[in-house]
Write a protein that holds these residues in place. Sequence first.
Motif, short mmCIF file in Angstrom:
data_model
loop_
_atom_site.label_atom_id
_atom_site.label_comp_id
_atom_site.label_asym_id
_atom_site.label_seq_id
_atom_site.Cartn_x
_atom_site.Cartn_y
_atom_site.Cartn_z
N ILE A 255 -4.49 -7.05 -20.55
CA ILE A 255 -4.40 -7.57 -19.19
C ILE A 255 -5.07 -8.93 -19.17
O ILE A 255 -6.26 -9.04 -19.46
CB ILE A 255 -5.05 -6.62 -18.17
CG1 ILE A 255 -4.39 -5.24 -18.22
CG2 ILE A 255 -4.96 -7.20 -16.76
CD1 ILE A 255 -5.07 -4.20 -17.35
N GLY A 259 -4.21 -11.20 -14.18
CA GLY A 259 -3.64 -9.91 -13.83
C GLY A 259 -2.30 -9.61 -14.46
O GLY A 259 -1.72 -8.55 -14.22
N PRO A 346 1.49 -10.52 -12.18
CA PRO A 346 0.71 -9.76 -11.19
C PRO A 346 1.42 -9.55 -9.87
O PRO A 346 1.17 -8.54 -9.19
CB PRO A 346 -0.56 -10.61 -11.01
CG PRO A 346 -0.22 -11.98 -11.52
CD PRO A 346 0.79 -11.75 -12.60
N ILE A 352 -3.91 -2.25 -10.19
CA ILE A 352 -4.43 -1.93 -11.52
C ILE A 352 -5.58 -0.96 -11.33
O ILE A 352 -6.54 -1.26 -10.60
CB ILE A 352 -4.90 -3.19 -12.27
CG1 ILE A 352 -3.70 -4.11 -12.57
CG2 ILE A 352 -5.60 -2.79 -13.58
CD1 ILE A 352 -4.09 -5.42 -13.25
N VAL A 362 -3.31 -7.49 -6.85
CA VAL A 362 -3.77 -7.89 -8.18
C VAL A 362 -3.93 -9.42 -8.21
O VAL A 362 -2.95 -10.16 -8.13
CB VAL A 362 -2.78 -7.42 -9.26
CG1 VAL A 362 -3.24 -7.90 -10.64
CG2 VAL A 362 -2.65 -5.90 -9.23
N LEU A 367 -9.82 -9.11 -10.29
CA LEU A 367 -9.99 -8.56 -11.62
C LEU A 367 -11.35 -8.97 -12.20
O LEU A 367 -12.05 -8.16 -12.81
CB LEU A 367 -8.85 -9.04 -12.51
CG LEU A 367 -8.58 -8.28 -13.81
CD1 LEU A 367 -8.27 -6.81 -13.53
CD2 LEU A 367 -7.42 -8.93 -14.55
#
Length: 380
Positions: A255, A259, A346, A352, A362, A367
Amino acid sequence: MADQDAQSPVGCEPPALSVLRWDEPPEGPVLVLLDQTRLPAEEVELVCTDVPALVRAIRTLAVRGAPLLGIAGGYGVALASARGFDVAEAAGLLEGARPTAVNLGYGVRRVAAAYWEAAGKGEGDEAAAAAALAEARALHREDARASRSMAEHGEVLLEELLPGRAYRLLTHCNTGALVSGGEGTAFAVALRVHRQGRLRRLWVDETRPLLQGARLTAYEAARNGLAYSLLTDNAAGSLFAAGEVDAVLIGADRIAADGSVANKVGSYPLAVLAKYHHVPFIVVAPTTTVDLETADGTSIIVEQRSGGEVTELTSPHGVSTGGGGGMVVAPLGAPAYNPAFDVTPPELITAIVTEEGVVSPVTGVGLAELCARSSQVTIS
């Protein structure tokens, strides 16, 4: 098409799969793997006495799945140190075995760092090897805990997105106990809702060309008594069109910081279908799969595999690795395009799910904030 409606009685789950274990027979330490190329026909163990053997196992997919590759890489460093091999050379071989799965490099570097720290204290080779093994075992335990947490977070998310119903979930490739120190990533979520009596159907993509869905996910679904059906990858669109999919759950091999998600090829088309049909598309992966050093999807290195995996059908007892052994189905010399992964941006991902919680929508900021809460962020 296989169809399985049996349900495991509550409290009667099958014994855990022994996918990877450290053993110390009289002739010296070894890493013992369940050879996934032999499934579902046979449950056969593969014994690795050195790092080159483990690298072969990784490249031939005898051991596979992003989280488990991290664990295997860590134990590989421990194996090299315990047997007196060059640890730096072993770490380099292991880290280069498969380029897309970020967990492999993470596990290798983490255990190698523990080894070098102990060695730097002048504690001797035996103590340094013991430190490496302890770190590999710690990584193994942490991944099992992460699997449990992801399953819990995933169940809560499904209830938020699809309240009060039994779910028809579509998954791709294999994301169960065969890829994890625990019960898996995306499959662990499906298994948890099954145990809660809320899984109506698990749709299992066959997953071309290596058939991880047909050989492995269907094997795990049957073993655990899930209601499942197997389908060819190109049949997924008809399921969406018929309104037979409530959510898509997949894993991830890397990842990126924005994202973007690299996963087994065929994941991106599912994301496009899900977006068009207004179906949640959920990625389930531990924070060890997040690589904040890779800026975006275009920066992810996508592994290209042998064309023979496309031009030949594999035998029931293993995966063709380009050296023959499969049934030829294309003209002699036919060129083939065979990326192991594709990348989903994303904006096509609903959420996620990690052991630290859920990122939705995302974004790179979301993240990064989640990873900041974790001690398992990628080591560069």
